[in-house]
Motif scaffolding. Structure first.
Motif: not given
Length: 250
Positions: A108-130
């Motif tokens: 995956s091209k995704l690299s280390n991220i920080t998870l906090d109250t500003k995070s939105d995992l749905t922005r990291l995946i395609g519209k049809d992904d789960r």
């Protein structure tokens, strides 16, 4: 040692020194090695292992399944069996701990991220992904995942974008095979996989402590069950669990 994923019924003619253990799917590799170490020290004993979601195993035990020892991936399902008076008094103890992580396929091209109250995992995946995770309605890893996402304010956005798996190893497999671009699993599951990478660890305060309680089932007269229970807390067993990344309560 007979080991497998899923459930089995032990034949009526099984030897008295067989020990049947039902354990959470996330323990598959570590418990297999611990059982081998135990059998080396107790050559007359034979450990039979059955792995599945803690919820599946607890329900099987309540229905009369042949478990002598149960290792759950959370307190909920051990509490459920306790409420039904199915645990041998004085045998329950906290065995292990774990972490909760966000994973992606190795390439995956995704690299280390920080998870906090500003995070939105749905922005990291395609519209049809789960996003793959254990079913939060009953799988411990999914329950912890829902609690973490809720604490961080992400649950409402991600709930409809989940691939709900029957257990945490099934969720891991979805990411390994590229069927899901993200997954939420235990740190130990990610560590044993060559097909995924950890891109974030959920803050410890975003979910209750991940605890693996163990207990002998009620009215089990097999002395080998007590020996194995003691061995699970021994330095030899703790060293094996530690190698797989489990945390070890004092």
């Amino acid at each position: 040692m007979a080991a497998g994923i899923g459930l089995f019924m032990m034949p009526a003619f099984a030897q008295a020194r067989d020990i049947t253990v039902f354990a959470a799917a996330s323990l598959t590799d570590a418990m297999g090695d611990v059982a081998k170490a135990y059998e080396q020290q107790n050559p007359d004993d034979n450990v039979r292992l059955s792995f599945a979601s803690s919820s599946t195993l607890a329900r099987q035990i309540a229905a009369g399944g042949p478990a002598e020892i149960f290792v759950s991936a959370n307190e909920k399902w051990m509490d459920w069996l306790s409420e039904q008076d199915l645990l041998e008094a004085g045998t329950r103890r906290d065995l292990l701990g774990n972490s909760l992580v966000l994973i992606a396929p190795k390439d995956s091209k995704l690299s280390n991220i920080t998870l906090d109250t500003k995070s939105d995992l749905t922005r990291l995946i395609g519209k049809d992904d789960r996003i793959a995770m254990g079913d939060p309605d009953h799988v411990p890893a999914g329950i912890y995942g829902k609690q973490a996402l809720g604490k961080l304010g992400m649950w409402e956005k991600t709930e409809s974008r989940l691939a709900r798996a029957d257990n945490v190893r099934a969720a891991l497999a979805l990411v390994e095979h590229g069927e899901s671009p993200l997954g939420i699993v235990y740190g130990t599951d990610a560590a044993i996989s060559k097909g995924v990478k950890i891109i974030a660890t959920f803050p410890a305060n975003s979910h209750p402590a991940i605890t693996y309680p163990v207990a002998v089932m009620k009215d089990m007269k097999n002395p080998a069950s007590t020996r194995l229970l003691d061995f699970l807390k021994s330095p030899d067993a703790r060293a094996i669990f530690g190698q797989y990344g489990f945390t070890l309560p004092q």
